[in-house]
Motif scaffolding. Structure first.
Motif, PDB file in Angstrom:
ATOM      1  N   GLU A 214       7.088  -9.364  -0.170  1.00  0.00           N
ATOM      2  CA  GLU A 214       5.702  -9.496   0.272  1.00  0.00           C
ATOM      3  C   GLU A 214       5.500  -8.902   1.660  1.00  0.00           C
ATOM      4  N   ARG A 215       6.553  -8.951   2.502  1.00  0.00           N
ATOM      5  CA  ARG A 215       6.426  -8.391   3.846  1.00  0.00           C
ATOM      6  C   ARG A 215       6.232  -6.871   3.805  1.00  0.00           C
ATOM      7  N   VAL A 216       6.867  -6.210   2.844  1.00  0.00           N
ATOM      8  CA  VAL A 216       6.690  -4.767   2.709  1.00  0.00           C
ATOM      9  C   VAL A 216       5.307  -4.452   2.146  1.00  0.00           C
ATOM     10  N   ARG A 217       4.818  -5.325   1.276  1.00  0.00           N
ATOM     11  CA  ARG A 217       3.458  -5.143   0.751  1.00  0.00           C
ATOM     12  C   ARG A 217       2.443  -5.132   1.903  1.00  0.00           C
ATOM     13  N   GLN A 218       2.642  -5.986   2.889  1.00  0.00           N
ATOM     14  CA  GLN A 218       1.730  -6.023   4.027  1.00  0.00           C
ATOM     15  C   GLN A 218       1.707  -4.693   4.779  1.00  0.00           C
ATOM     16  N   VAL A 219       2.851  -4.032   4.825  1.00  0.00           N
ATOM     17  CA  VAL A 219       2.911  -2.727   5.481  1.00  0.00           C
ATOM     18  C   VAL A 219       1.954  -1.753   4.791  1.00  0.00           C
ATOM     19  N   PHE A 220       2.033  -1.688   3.474  1.00  0.00           N
ATOM     20  CA  PHE A 220       1.181  -0.755   2.733  1.00  0.00           C
ATOM     21  C   PHE A 220      -0.285  -1.201   2.754  1.00  0.00           C
ATOM     22  N   GLU A 221      -0.535  -2.494   2.821  1.00  0.00           N
ATOM     23  CA  GLU A 221      -1.916  -2.958   2.935  1.00  0.00           C
ATOM     24  C   GLU A 221      -2.530  -2.494   4.257  1.00  0.00           C
ATOM     25  N   HIS A 222      -1.752  -2.584   5.342  1.00  0.00           N
ATOM     26  CA  HIS A 222      -2.256  -2.110   6.633  1.00  0.00           C
ATOM     27  C   HIS A 222      -2.436  -0.596   6.623  1.00  0.00           C
ATOM     28  N   TRP A 223      -1.497   0.099   6.009  1.00  0.00           N
ATOM     29  CA  TRP A 223      -1.600   1.559   5.928  1.00  0.00           C
ATOM     30  C   TRP A 223      -2.848   1.949   5.128  1.00  0.00           C
ATOM     31  N   ALA A 224      -3.097   1.242   4.037  1.00  0.00           N
ATOM     32  CA  ALA A 224      -4.290   1.517   3.220  1.00  0.00           C
ATOM     33  C   ALA A 224      -5.568   1.259   4.022  1.00  0.00           C
ATOM     34  N   THR A 225      -5.542   0.243   4.861  1.00  0.00           N
ATOM     35  CA  THR A 225      -6.711  -0.046   5.699  1.00  0.00           C
ATOM     36  C   THR A 225      -6.983   1.112   6.659  1.00  0.00           C
ATOM     37  N   MET A 226      -5.924   1.692   7.218  1.00  0.00           N
ATOM     38  CA  MET A 226      -6.099   2.848   8.096  1.00  0.00           C
ATOM     39  C   MET A 226      -6.723   4.016   7.334  1.00  0.00           C
ATOM     40  N   ILE A 227      -6.289   4.206   6.100  1.00  0.00           N
ATOM     41  CA  ILE A 227      -6.848   5.290   5.286  1.00  0.00           C
ATOM     42  C   ILE A 227      -8.316   5.023   4.992  1.00  0.00           C
TER      43      ILE A 227
ATOM     44  N   SER B 183       4.105   9.999   0.023  1.00  0.00           N
ATOM     45  CA  SER B 183       3.122  11.055  -0.202  1.00  0.00           C
ATOM     46  C   SER B 183       2.144  10.665  -1.308  1.00  0.00           C
ATOM     47  N   ASN B 184       2.680  10.105  -2.397  1.00  0.00           N
ATOM     48  CA  ASN B 184       1.808   9.675  -3.489  1.00  0.00           C
ATOM     49  C   ASN B 184       0.884   8.538  -3.052  1.00  0.00           C
ATOM     50  N   PHE B 185       1.425   7.622  -2.246  1.00  0.00           N
ATOM     51  CA  PHE B 185       0.602   6.509  -1.763  1.00  0.00           C
ATOM     52  C   PHE B 185      -0.516   7.016  -0.859  1.00  0.00           C
ATOM     53  N   TRP B 186      -0.212   7.957   0.020  1.00  0.00           N
ATOM     54  CA  TRP B 186      -1.224   8.492   0.924  1.00  0.00           C
ATOM     55  C   TRP B 186      -2.403   9.068   0.136  1.00  0.00           C
ATOM     56  N   GLN B 187      -2.115   9.667  -1.009  1.00  0.00           N
ATOM     57  CA  GLN B 187      -3.178  10.235  -1.843  1.00  0.00           C
ATOM     58  C   GLN B 187      -3.827   9.186  -2.740  1.00  0.00           C
ATOM     59  N   ASN B 188      -3.101   8.071  -2.985  1.00  0.00           N
ATOM     60  CA  ASN B 188      -3.609   7.012  -3.874  1.00  0.00           C
ATOM     61  C   ASN B 188      -3.338   5.646  -3.239  1.00  0.00           C
ATOM     62  N   PRO B 189      -4.043   5.304  -2.163  1.00  0.00           N
ATOM     63  CA  PRO B 189      -3.730   4.071  -1.431  1.00  0.00           C
ATOM     64  C   PRO B 189      -4.000   2.785  -2.195  1.00  0.00           C
ATOM     65  N   ASP B 190      -4.623   2.884  -3.377  1.00  0.00           N
ATOM     66  CA  ASP B 190      -4.833   1.692  -4.188  1.00  0.00           C
ATOM     67  C   ASP B 190      -3.606   1.372  -5.051  1.00  0.00           C
ATOM     68  N   GLN B 191      -2.612   2.256  -5.052  1.00  0.00           N
ATOM     69  CA  GLN B 191      -1.444   2.087  -5.918  1.00  0.00           C
ATOM     70  C   GLN B 191      -0.272   1.457  -5.159  1.00  0.00           C
ATOM     71  N   ILE B 192      -0.504   0.333  -4.536  1.00  0.00           N
ATOM     72  CA  ILE B 192       0.553  -0.342  -3.782  1.00  0.00           C
ATOM     73  C   ILE B 192       1.636  -0.866  -4.714  1.00  0.00           C
ATOM     74  N   ASP B 193       1.254  -1.475  -5.830  1.00  0.00           N
ATOM     75  CA  ASP B 193       2.258  -2.014  -6.756  1.00  0.00           C
ATOM     76  C   ASP B 193       3.175  -0.920  -7.273  1.00  0.00           C
ATOM     77  N   GLU B 194       2.588   0.213  -7.661  1.00  0.00           N
ATOM     78  CA  GLU B 194       3.394   1.316  -8.165  1.00  0.00           C
ATOM     79  C   GLU B 194       4.342   1.846  -7.080  1.00  0.00           C
TER      80      GLU B 194
END
Length: 464
Positions: free
Chosen positions: A273-286, A438-449
């Protein structure tokens, strides 16, 4: 010795055909075939970086002391250098020549290795896993290299540290990087710090200041985007490692540098879950348009901040190498804001240095050479030639301009220094991670993937 050189050259030919991990994924084709320049693809220049004050006169430095336990010279040394490509490689050759002038009894067989043939430095790991290692080799410290310390491929040089008095010479965070279980295995030579660079003129024009909070950072992105300025330049295609800076700094600010180091070693899971928070914050920046809407390669991203199209860039000091004139007066830097006050402050820095092979054929000559590489004499020459920040604090500090003096303070004041992601993660994980970022940066809604892909790569290499 010629046999050794031939062996290393054969290794280089092998590596030229390798692709950093994840090559089977079509999305990784561009990153794998890119031909980056040294140190995150800075533009080559024959000009020395303008980080040394032109009026500074370096204090003459005596030859480094020879450890009292060193016996008569053996007359031979095999050295494999991976010090940042050119122009750093030119300095490294000159430094070896200087050393040989001090020791005419010695023959140094120097071989260069290019760590930058792909985003993950597989050449270095192949060398470490060979059965014909050099006496001394230079590269970086941290992350995956600690595994080779534990495997016994890298020699313990704690006694050399004591003999040379290096506990008092190198900054504590850098000494920590060189230390495993209380023992030292690395001689630091130079450091390039990785802050958030920004254009002071753009900030002044829009009445902005470096953010001190997460909310302040998002507001800054909103303001700049509304004014038609790209808030943060980013290399998101072609040469992808700068993407990983965002994962690293967000992870350290949210979960602490200790958690980040364990994650790099495969001791924590990416689906945590701690790593998920990283991507959630990154998605917020995007979502706040902190980055350009279009994928950008390294050269374009560097041009964006140099030409004033972008206001910030999360990159190492080697950003200065993107221009023959180095960093303009309008460039300054700040530390990424605190996100979790309960964790210690970690920063990203590229620390160059040298090791001694555990099976060195000429251990005494290796120790003598390492003593020189760690000396103020050798590192002063580095500052004067390249403008790099020396790790030896006995180097004349007047050689640095204000930005570089504060860069050294940036490193000294950190609670923990971590290596670049691509040098910290195991190659089998790092290659897949760069594709996932790179894939996440283009698709920030795909945190689970993204988490699933990262954890699959970690588990396949490190085990459950």
């Amino acid at each position: 010795m010629k046999t050794f050189v031939a062996y290393v050259m054969s290794l280089l030919l092998m590596v030229a055909g390798l692709v950093a991990c994840g090559a089977s994924d079509p999305a990784d084709t561009e990153g794998a075939t890119a031909t980056p320049r040294p140190t995150d693809e800075p533009a080559p220049t024959d000009e020395p970086s303008p980080t040394a004050s032109p009026t500074a006169n370096p204090t003459p430095t005596a030859a480094p002391p020879t450890p009292t336990s060193t016996p008569a010279p053996e007359g031979d040394l095999a050295y494999t250098a991976a010090y940042g490509g050119n122009p750093a490689g030119d300095w490294d050759r000159d430094n070896v020549e200087q050393y040989q002038m001090l020791h005419p009894d010695l023959e140094v067989d120097r071989t260069g290795v290019n760590l930058y043939s792909n985003p993950i430095p597989t050449a270095f790991y192949i060398l470490l896993e060979s059965n014909q290692q050099p006496d001394v080799f230079s590269s970086f410290i941290g992350g995956n290299l600690y595994n080779y310390v534990e495997q016994g491929a890298i020699a313990d040089i704690s006694d050399l540290w004591q003999e040379m008095g290096w506990d008092e010479v190198f900054p504590e965070p850098i000494k920590e990087m060189a230390t495993v279980d209380g023992r030292q295995y690395f001689v630091p030579m130079a450091v390039q710090w990785n802050p958030i660079w920004y254009r002071t003129d753009i900030f002044a024009e829009h009445d902005l200041a470096p953010p001190e909070t997460w909310e302040g950072l998002l507001q800054l992105c909103d303001r700049l985007d509304a004014e038609g300025v790209i808030p943060i330049a980013l290399s998101s295609t072609g040469w992808r490692p700068p993407l990983a800076r965002w994962f690293t700094i967000l992870n350290m600010r949210l979960n602490g540098p200790e958690f980040h180091e364990r994650l790099m070693r495969g001791q924590e899971q990416y689906d945590d879950e701690r790593v998920r928070q990283v991507f959630e914050h990154w998605a917020t920046m995007i979502e706040h348009n902190c980055f350009s809407d279009e994928p950008t390669n390294y050269r374009t991203a560097a041009d964006q901040i140099y030409e004033g199209e972008a206001a910030m860039y999360n990159l190492g000091e080697w950003l200065s190498e993107s221009s023959n004139e180095g960093l303009p007066d309008t460039f300054d830097f700040f530390s990424f804001p605190t996100l979790n006050p309960d964790v210690s402050r970690g920063e990203i820095a590229l620390v160059y240095g040298a090791y001694m092979s555990a099976e060195a054929e000429h251990p005494q000559e290796a120790r003598r050479f390492l003593a020189y590489l760690g000396s103020a004499e050798s590192q002063t020459m580095n500052v004067e030639t390249l403008g790099r920040v020396a790790t030896n604090l006995e180097v004349d500090q007047s050689l640095y301009n204000d930005v570089y003096r504060r860069g050294l303070e940036f490193v000294q004041e950190a609670d923990h220094i971590t290596q670049l992601f691509e040098f910290s993660a195991a190659p089998e994980v790092g290659g897949q991670a760069l594709v996932a970022f790179s894939n996440f940066w283009q698709n920030p809604d795909q945190i689970d993937e993204t988490l699933t892909r990262l954890e699959t790569a970690r588990a396949q290499h490190h085990g459950e």
